[in-house]
Motif scaffolding. Structure first.
Motif, mmCIF file in Angstrom:
data_model
loop_
_atom_site.group_PDB
_atom_site.id
_atom_site.type_symbol
_atom_site.label_atom_id
_atom_site.label_comp_id
_atom_site.label_asym_id
_atom_site.label_seq_id
_atom_site.Cartn_x
_atom_site.Cartn_y
_atom_site.Cartn_z
ATOM 1 N N MET A 1 -16.185 20.858 17.933
ATOM 2 C CA MET A 1 -15.942 20.235 16.850
ATOM 3 C C MET A 1 -15.336 19.050 16.773
ATOM 4 O O MET A 1 -14.540 18.660 17.387
ATOM 5 N N LYS A 5 -15.332 16.467 11.148
ATOM 6 C CA LYS A 5 -15.756 17.564 10.792
ATOM 7 C C LYS A 5 -14.480 18.649 10.455
ATOM 8 O O LYS A 5 -14.466 19.389 9.063
ATOM 9 N N ALA A 6 -13.666 18.676 11.168
ATOM 10 C CA ALA A 6 -12.371 19.652 10.954
ATOM 11 C C ALA A 6 -11.750 19.074 9.872
ATOM 12 O O ALA A 6 -10.935 19.979 9.219
ATOM 13 N N VAL A 28 -10.651 27.035 12.438
ATOM 14 C CA VAL A 28 -11.296 25.774 12.717
ATOM 15 C C VAL A 28 -10.296 25.099 13.451
ATOM 16 O O VAL A 28 -10.839 24.380 14.443
ATOM 17 N N GLU A 31 -11.277 26.003 17.118
ATOM 18 C CA GLU A 31 -12.271 25.301 17.589
ATOM 19 C C GLU A 31 -12.031 23.815 17.937
ATOM 20 O O GLU A 31 -12.489 23.393 18.996
ATOM 21 N N ASP A 35 -12.449 21.925 21.669
ATOM 22 C CA ASP A 35 -13.168 20.902 21.817
ATOM 23 C C ASP A 35 -12.637 19.473 21.826
ATOM 24 O O ASP A 35 -13.088 18.712 22.635
#
Length: 67
Positions: A1, A5-6, A28, A31, A35
């Motif tokens: 991610m 986007k987060a 979230v 993720e 990443d």
């Protein structure tokens, strides 16, 4: 991610502010940690003041539900 986007997803969850949104934000962050690393998670926690809203502290390790 990605960090962008987060930010987008967490922004929506913060606006709603329910318990469901708290749990979704944890996912979230998990993720994002997988990443982008802990520094990105800590940045988001500070940026959205999640320590004040949901007591998420910088340095807390959030795990992805998808390994």
């Amino acid at each position: 991610m990605t960090l962008e986007k987060a930010r987008e997803m967490i922004s929506t969850h913060v606006q709603m502010g329910s318990g469901y949104n708290r749990n979704a934000t944890k996912m979230v962050l998990g993720e994002l940690n997988k990443d982008q690393g802990q520094a990105a998670v800590d940045q988001i926690i500070r940026e959205f003041r999640l320590d004040e809203m949901w007591d998420f502290q910088p340095g807390t390790h959030f795990e992805s539900v998808y390994k």
